[in-house]
Design a protein around this motif. Structure first.
Motif, PDB file in Angstrom:
ATOM      1  N   PHE A   1       0.816  -1.213   0.000  1.00 51.20           N
ATOM      2  CA  PHE A   1       0.000   0.000   0.000  1.00 51.20           C
ATOM      3  C   PHE A   1       0.855   1.271   0.000  1.00 51.20           C
ATOM      4  N   MET A   2       2.075   1.180   0.461  1.00 51.94           N
ATOM      5  CA  MET A   2       2.927   2.358   0.544  1.00 51.94           C
ATOM      6  C   MET A   2       3.408   2.802  -0.837  1.00 51.94           C
ATOM      7  N   ALA A   3       3.566   1.871  -1.758  1.00 46.25           N
ATOM      8  CA  ALA A   3       4.102   2.188  -3.088  1.00 46.25           C
ATOM      9  C   ALA A   3       3.068   1.978  -4.181  1.00 46.25           C
ATOM     10  N   VAL A   4       1.789   2.094  -3.835  1.00 47.35           N
ATOM     11  CA  VAL A   4       0.738   1.903  -4.832  1.00 47.35           C
ATOM     12  C   VAL A   4       0.689   3.109  -5.764  1.00 47.35           C
ATOM     13  N   THR A   5       0.345   2.872  -7.029  1.00 41.11           N
ATOM     14  CA  THR A   5       0.229   3.940  -8.017  1.00 41.11           C
ATOM     15  C   THR A   5      -1.243   4.221  -8.291  1.00 41.11           C
ATOM     16  N   PRO A   6      -1.770   5.357  -7.856  1.00 44.87           N
ATOM     17  CA  PRO A   6      -3.177   5.681  -8.112  1.00 44.87           C
ATOM     18  C   PRO A   6      -3.369   6.172  -9.545  1.00 44.87           C
TER      19      PRO A   6
ATOM     20  N   PRO B   1       5.386  18.162 -22.674  1.00 48.80           N
ATOM     21  CA  PRO B   1       5.674  17.223 -21.570  1.00 48.80           C
ATOM     22  C   PRO B   1       4.979  17.694 -20.292  1.00 48.80           C
ATOM     23  N   CYS B   2       5.012  16.832 -19.282  1.00 51.81           N
ATOM     24  CA  CYS B   2       4.342  17.135 -18.009  1.00 51.81           C
ATOM     25  C   CYS B   2       5.263  17.957 -17.109  1.00 51.81           C
ATOM     26  N   SER B   3       5.569  19.168 -17.544  1.00 47.42           N
ATOM     27  CA  SER B   3       6.495  20.018 -16.783  1.00 47.42           C
ATOM     28  C   SER B   3       5.850  20.622 -15.536  1.00 47.42           C
ATOM     29  N   ASP B   4       4.521  20.576 -15.457  1.00 45.81           N
ATOM     30  CA  ASP B   4       3.818  21.098 -14.281  1.00 45.81           C
ATOM     31  C   ASP B   4       3.432  20.001 -13.300  1.00 45.81           C
ATOM     32  N   GLY B   5       4.080  18.854 -13.385  1.00 50.29           N
ATOM     33  CA  GLY B   5       3.799  17.771 -12.462  1.00 50.29           C
ATOM     34  C   GLY B   5       2.600  16.949 -12.873  1.00 50.29           C
ATOM     35  N   PHE B   6       2.022  16.230 -11.907  1.00 48.76           N
ATOM     36  CA  PHE B   6       0.922  15.324 -12.184  1.00 48.76           C
ATOM     37  C   PHE B   6      -0.201  15.557 -11.183  1.00 48.76           C
ATOM     38  N   LEU B   7      -1.403  15.181 -11.590  1.00 51.62           N
ATOM     39  CA  LEU B   7      -2.571  15.228 -10.718  1.00 51.62           C
ATOM     40  C   LEU B   7      -2.970  13.800 -10.389  1.00 51.62           C
ATOM     41  N   TYR B   8      -3.080  13.482  -9.105  1.00 48.52           N
ATOM     42  CA  TYR B   8      -3.333  12.107  -8.665  1.00 48.52           C
ATOM     43  C   TYR B   8      -4.718  11.971  -8.040  1.00 48.52           C
ATOM     44  N   ASP B   9      -5.255  10.791  -8.210  1.00 51.89           N
ATOM     45  CA  ASP B   9      -6.531  10.453  -7.579  1.00 51.89           C
ATOM     46  C   ASP B   9      -6.270  10.126  -6.110  1.00 51.89           C
ATOM     47  N   ASP B  10      -6.772  10.964  -5.194  1.00 44.71           N
ATOM     48  CA  ASP B  10      -6.521  10.758  -3.768  1.00 44.71           C
ATOM     49  C   ASP B  10      -7.761  10.274  -3.021  1.00 44.71           C
TER      50      ASP B  10
END
Length: 573
Positions: A26-31, A106-115
């Motif tokens: 669970f610590m290294a899961v990719t959402p 490219p993704c120069s502004d980072g990423f948006l993750y499902d939290d």
């Protein structure tokens, strides 16, 4: 009473080993995630659904091939994929389908993750996605490399410096490094600290098996050793519970590490084993431990080490000059596991069983991920299913013997691996049952080999033997995660074919291991050996070689020590 207190104190810490081994689940899961965008969003579109924020879209996300269309406050329209983003040249109407020109960035502004499920993981913390995805996939294999190193290093140290000191150090190390993982500042420091945590966790687990084996008498040794695995499985269930309650990875890691604290505070009270003290000729220290055992167990009959081992000064003087006694006083290394043909053949077979058991255990476990449903419940059940496995193993080991239990379960797991390949893909329930049966059968062999290895080798190299076997075991556990990642590398090979290939590999190795096990000696009801001479003779005939040399003479007598004081307590299970 004394043995029970020492046993439960020691195996309690085995739960923390199970916790740290599976913590990365669970610590290294990719959402779910998409590429970030420059500016403030005014509206979001996903197929035919619209929303005012991306957070409202995640429940509709079904595939990594999907993309999200966003319109910014400056009227720019962007298409957001997972690893790239496209700006539409003509931004008149907000529509999902667009056939015009696009500019890819490219993704120069980072990423948006499902939290919605996980507030924070190490993947979201350091953006281990896209071109950095391989770093996330190395988290578990590098941990297992640490387990591999710790098994052989601390197994050797335990034979040189004693079991007690290694237990002290590795217990404190699990707590210190476990907490330190939560406060690492980047990915590389995280991996390094986790590697050290893996080393001390593996070192404790290996030495704990030897420690409880040398303290517990013959009649209780099977159950005592196998249920160390049960406490490890309980650690896996704790990971599922804590993962369900805590969704921030560093808080989750701290809560898991706190489970180690009670043992760290009292582990300094654990004594050294009489077996190791006698093998080092520290007879006075061994006598003190035995006297303590007698007081705890309320045994009034005095037990003298000198009487049990017939230790006399003239015998010791003559014994040190003999060639057969040299092995009891010199420092030993892994080459002693190949000192003669009998021991060498035994070592090769044992190593193969360790590797096969680990590889099979993780291949079957990784195959069960496709079960679906609640991932926390799945992990909890994966840990819980091991408990009846070890009970069955204990009953069979005491009734049939170690070798006679190991052989059929290895061969059974091989047959199940072959059977799975012929089950049609439409029969999902049958495939799941076959996978669980395969994990059950390989689990029995995997749990049994710890005790069997400890009984096959003498005191002077016992920790080294278990440690080296665990090293081979971790080679299998390092290989297993990469089997899962092959589907992203071998594009031409379907996932099902990949799984079948490795199940066939496990089946072949399990069958080979089962055949070679026939040549191993049975250890049920036999005293632990103390020298390589005794261990070699155990494989040749059923009689003890206690008349060979004075140290070997102590081997059978040492068994009286490990059962000393248990008559008053009772030995019936």
């Amino acid at each position: 009473r004394f043995q029970a207190c020492v046993y439960f104190a020691s195996v309690f810490q085995a739960m923390s080993c199970g916790i740290h081994y599976l913590a990365s689940v669970f610590m290294a899961v990719t959402p779910n995630f998409v590429c970030g965008f420059p500016g403030n969003v005014s509206s979001v579109l996903f197929h035919n659904s619209s929303a005012s924020s991306i957070e409202d879209i995640w429940t509709l996300w079904t595939s990594t091939e999907n993309y999200i269309v966003v319109q910014l406050e400056n009227r720019e329209i962007w298409e957001l994929d997972q690893c790239s983003r496209s700006k539409r040249e003509v931004s008149l109407d907000l529509a999902y389908e667009y056939e015009g020109n696009k500019s890819v960035f490219p993704c120069s502004d980072g990423f948006l993750y499902d939290d919605t499920k996980w507030k924070s993981t190490v993947v979201t913390q350091w953006d281990l996605v896209c071109d950095r995805e391989w770093l996330a996939k190395l988290i578990q294999p590098t941990f297992m490399l640490g387990v591999l190193a710790g098994a052989v290093i601390f197994g050797d140290i335990a034979d040189r410096l004693g079991r007690q000191r290694v237990i002290w150090f590795t217990s404190a190390g699990q707590f210190v490094f476990g907490i330190a993982v939560a406060f690492t500042f980047d990915y590389y420091s995280f991996v390094i600290v986790r590697f050290l945590l893996a080393m001390v966790s593996s070192g404790y687990l290996v030495v704990a098996f030897v420690y409880v084996t040398e303290f517990v008498g013959i009649k209780a040794r099977t159950w005592a050793s196998m249920h160390v695995h049960a406490f490890f499985a309980m650690g896996v269930m704790i990971v599922a519970l804590v993962g369900f309650l805590v969704r921030t990875w560093w808080v989750y890691q701290i809560f898991l590490s706190i489970a180690t604290l009670p043992f760290v505070l009292c582990c300094w009270m654990l004594p050294e084993t009489p077996f190791w003290l006698l093998s080092e000729e520290r007879y006075e220290d061994a006598q003190k431990v035995i006297d303590t055992m007698a007081r705890w167990n309320k045994v009034s009959t005095p037990c003298k080490v000198s009487e049990l081992c017939s230790v006399q000064q003239d015998d010791l003087a003559s014994g040190r000059t003999s060639d057969n006694d040299t092995s009891s006083t010199k420092k030993h290394n892994i080459l002693d596991l190949f000192c003669n043909w009998q021991i060498a053949r035994r070592t090769i077979t044992v190593w193969l069983i360790w590797f096969t058991g680990s590889l099979g255990y993780y291949v079957f476990s990784l195959s069960s991920v496709s079960l679906g449903g609640n991932e926390y419940l799945n992990l909890f059940l994966i840990g819980a299913v091991e408990l009846p496995c070890y009970i069955i193993a204990c009953l069979a080991m005491d009734k049939l013997g170690r070798r006679n239990t190991l052989i059929p379960f290895l061969i059974l797991s091989a047959l199940i691996c072959v059977l799975i390949m012929f089950i049609p893909q439409d029969f999902n329930i049958l495939i799941i049952l076959a996978n669980m049966a395969g994990k059950f059968s390989i689990g029995v062999a995997f749990g049994l080999i710890y005790l069997y290895t400890a009984e096959l080798y003498p005191t002077i190299v016992r920790s080294l033997a278990v440690g080296s076997g665990s090293m081979m075991c971790r080679v299998g556990s390092v290989v297993a995660p990469f089997c899962v990642y092959l589907r992203s590398v071998w594009i031409f090979m379907p996932l099902v074919a990949t799984v079948y290939f490795f199940q066939l590999l496990v089946g072949i190795m399990a069958l080979l291991s089962g055949i070679l096990t026939i040549m191993l000696p049975e250890t049920l009801g036999k005293p632990l050996t103390n020298t390589l001479v005794e261990a070699t003779e155990m494989g040749r005939n059923k009689k003890s070689c206690s008349e060979k040399t004075p140290p070997a003479h102590c081997g059978a007598a040492l068994e009286k020590i490990e059962m000393f004081g248990q008559e008053r307590v009772g030995t019936d299970k």
